[in-house]
Design a protein around this motif. Structure first.
Motif, PDB file in Angstrom:
ATOM      1  N   LEU A  79       0.626  -1.147   0.104  1.00 17.41           N
ATOM      2  CA  LEU A  79       0.072   0.055  -0.176  1.00 17.41           C
ATOM      3  C   LEU A  79       0.837   1.268   0.000  1.00 17.41           C
ATOM      4  O   LEU A  79       0.522   2.244  -0.479  1.00 17.41           O
ATOM      5  CB  LEU A  79      -0.944   0.128   1.232  1.00 17.41           C
ATOM      6  CG  LEU A  79      -1.991  -1.104   1.164  1.00 17.41           C
ATOM      7  CD1 LEU A  79      -2.670  -0.913   2.415  1.00 17.41           C
ATOM      8  CD2 LEU A  79      -2.849  -0.913   0.053  1.00 17.41           C
ATOM      9  N   GLY A  80       2.128   1.147   0.505  1.00 24.25           N
ATOM     10  CA  GLY A  80       3.044   2.242   0.553  1.00 24.25           C
ATOM     11  C   GLY A  80       3.474   2.710  -0.940  1.00 24.25           C
ATOM     12  O   GLY A  80       3.516   3.761  -1.011  1.00 24.25           O
ATOM     13  N   VAL A  81       3.897   1.485  -1.730  1.00 24.73           N
ATOM     14  CA  VAL A  81       3.869   1.805  -3.045  1.00 24.73           C
ATOM     15  C   VAL A  81       2.705   2.476  -3.790  1.00 24.73           C
ATOM     16  O   VAL A  81       3.137   3.665  -4.540  1.00 24.73           O
ATOM     17  CB  VAL A  81       4.221   0.282  -3.698  1.00 24.73           C
ATOM     18  CG1 VAL A  81       4.459   0.648  -5.189  1.00 24.73           C
ATOM     19  CG2 VAL A  81       5.631  -0.307  -3.144  1.00 24.73           C
ATOM     20  N   ALA A  82       1.734   2.219  -3.513  1.00 25.45           N
ATOM     21  CA  ALA A  82       0.623   2.747  -4.041  1.00 25.45           C
ATOM     22  C   ALA A  82       0.218   4.237  -3.676  1.00 25.45           C
ATOM     23  O   ALA A  82       0.280   5.136  -4.641  1.00 25.45           O
ATOM     24  CB  ALA A  82      -0.797   2.065  -3.636  1.00 25.45           C
ATOM     25  N   LEU A  83       0.427   4.560  -2.469  1.00 32.56           N
ATOM     26  CA  LEU A  83       0.526   5.947  -2.183  1.00 32.56           C
ATOM     27  C   LEU A  83       1.828   6.813  -2.681  1.00 32.56           C
ATOM     28  O   LEU A  83       1.445   8.054  -3.035  1.00 32.56           O
ATOM     29  CB  LEU A  83       0.617   5.981  -0.456  1.00 32.56           C
ATOM     30  CG  LEU A  83      -0.533   5.435   0.166  1.00 32.56           C
ATOM     31  CD1 LEU A  83      -0.149   5.320   1.892  1.00 32.56           C
ATOM     32  CD2 LEU A  83      -1.785   6.322  -0.064  1.00 32.56           C
ATOM     33  N   LEU A  84       2.885   6.204  -2.861  1.00 37.90           N
ATOM     34  CA  LEU A  84       4.009   6.986  -3.509  1.00 37.90           C
ATOM     35  C   LEU A  84       3.578   7.196  -4.883  1.00 37.90           C
ATOM     36  O   LEU A  84       4.006   8.373  -5.305  1.00 37.90           O
ATOM     37  CB  LEU A  84       5.170   6.302  -3.269  1.00 37.90           C
ATOM     38  CG  LEU A  84       5.864   6.123  -1.817  1.00 37.90           C
ATOM     39  CD1 LEU A  84       7.104   5.155  -1.873  1.00 37.90           C
ATOM     40  CD2 LEU A  84       6.285   7.453  -1.228  1.00 37.90           C
TER      41      LEU A  84
END
Length: 348
Positions: free
Chosen positions: A315-320
């Motif tokens: 999910l961190g990749v998606a937010l970035l």
């Protein structure tokens, strides 16, 4: 990326078959070594030289500092379970590595021809994609050991796991690698329709959903493996598009540096997360007696902890990816000629 993933698929399958047939790990490990040796003549004679050259000399000081810093930090993290987190050796090597890396950053900002031009990170917009690569590598590489151990653990003995043998695991990893291959080969088509940024977000969400399915359906072998396949496809989308964004944002004479930085960041973060996950899995152990012999494995809860962390990283990749900024095409640059290039331009 598609060819790399396909090679990984075949390697995963044949390694399991070889291990079952030979029952000798040393001989099995010689197979990839042989293929690495074969890469030398292929690169020397068949890979064309780049037409874009840059002046400069080799930054030997930067190379030594970067290598020593990474090795020292990773040495401390990977051996923390053996040495103990309260050990002077653990913190001494970790702190030494961090200090060496800090010195390396200072040196790279002062030399005329740095090993890695850190200004590329801040001046071209590849900083966030590189951070996303770190998150992505941490979940993709870091989760592999936990997944493999869970698959091999006998549920009849320990109360959890799938209990698959080496050959079955090789076939399963072949399927997963093929799903990743499909994701990489379809990434440009999907990216051209919805945008590279949106495709990376979709891949990241699929990966997070995959870990959620592995947690919720750990007692159902079919559902568990389907969840893994969903995550493999999502990872394929990211593998197919994130490097393209990094390369497109880079100056023409820094493409190799940017690509190396992407791959190094992804691999190094995977190594760090693998060491951290090993510590997590060693924090709670289950002991049973099998045929009169004591046996110890990581508790079921440690696998859940690893998969939760990996879902958060996805999910961190998606937010970035939501914050990837656009980079205008330089004047005189050739028009986009491929779906990947066009999707990358839209999704940057």
């Amino acid at each position: 990326m598609g060819a790399l993933t396909l090679g990984g698929a075949l390697g995963a399958m044949f390694s399991g078959v070889l291990l079952s047939a030979l029952d000798d790990l040393t001989l099995v490990l010689l197979a990839p070594a042989l293929f690495l040796v074969l890469c030398i003549p292929v690169v020397a004679w068949l890979v064309p030289e780049s037409s874009t050259r840059t002046a400069g000399t080799i930054d030997w000081v930067g190379a030594v500092l970067l290598t020593a810093g990474l090795l020292s930090a990773l040495l401390g993290i990977s051996n923390a379970a053996t040495w103990g987190w309260d050990s002077a050796a653990t913190w001494g090597t970790i702190i030494s590595g961090v200090l060496l890396l800090a010195i390396w950053v200072r040196v790279e900002g002062r030399v005329a021809y740095p090993l890695i031009d850190l200004k590329v990170l801040t001046g071209t917009g590849i900083g966030l994609p590189i951070v996303a690569a770190a998150f992505f590598g941490a979940q993709m590489f870091g989760s592999q050991t936990a997944g493999s151990l869970f698959i091999m653990t006998d549920p009849n003995t320990y109360g959890f796991g799938l209990g698959l043998g080496s050959s079955a695991i090789g076939l399963l990893f072949l399927v997963l690698a093929l799903m990743t291959f499909i994701g990489t080969t379809q990434a440009d088509r999907i990216g051209s329709k919805i945008g590279a940024r949106a495709a990376i977000i979709a891949g990241s969400v699929l990966s997070a959903v995959s870990f959620g399915g592995m947690i919720l359906m750990a007692d159902n072998a079919t559902a568990f493996m389907v969840s893994m396949a969903i995550g493999a496809f999502g990872n394929g989308l990211i593998l197919g598009l994130l490097p393209a964004i990094v390369v497109r944002k880079s100056p023409a004479d820094s493409v190799a540096i940017a690509s190396a930085l992407y791959n190094t960041t992804r691999t190094a973060s995977g190594s760090v997360s693998g060491a951290v996950f090993a510590l997590v899995m060693s924090s709670a152990l289950v002991s049973v007696t099998v045929d009169g012999t004591p046996s110890t494995v990581s508790a079921d809860s440690t696998y859940v902890a690893v998969w939760i962390i990996c879902a958060v990283l996805s999910l961190g990749v998606a937010l970035l990816a939501l914050r990837f900024r656009d980079t205008p095409t330089p004047a005189g640059a050739p028009a986009e000629s491929t779906p990947v290039a066009a999707a990358a331009a839209e999704g940057e």
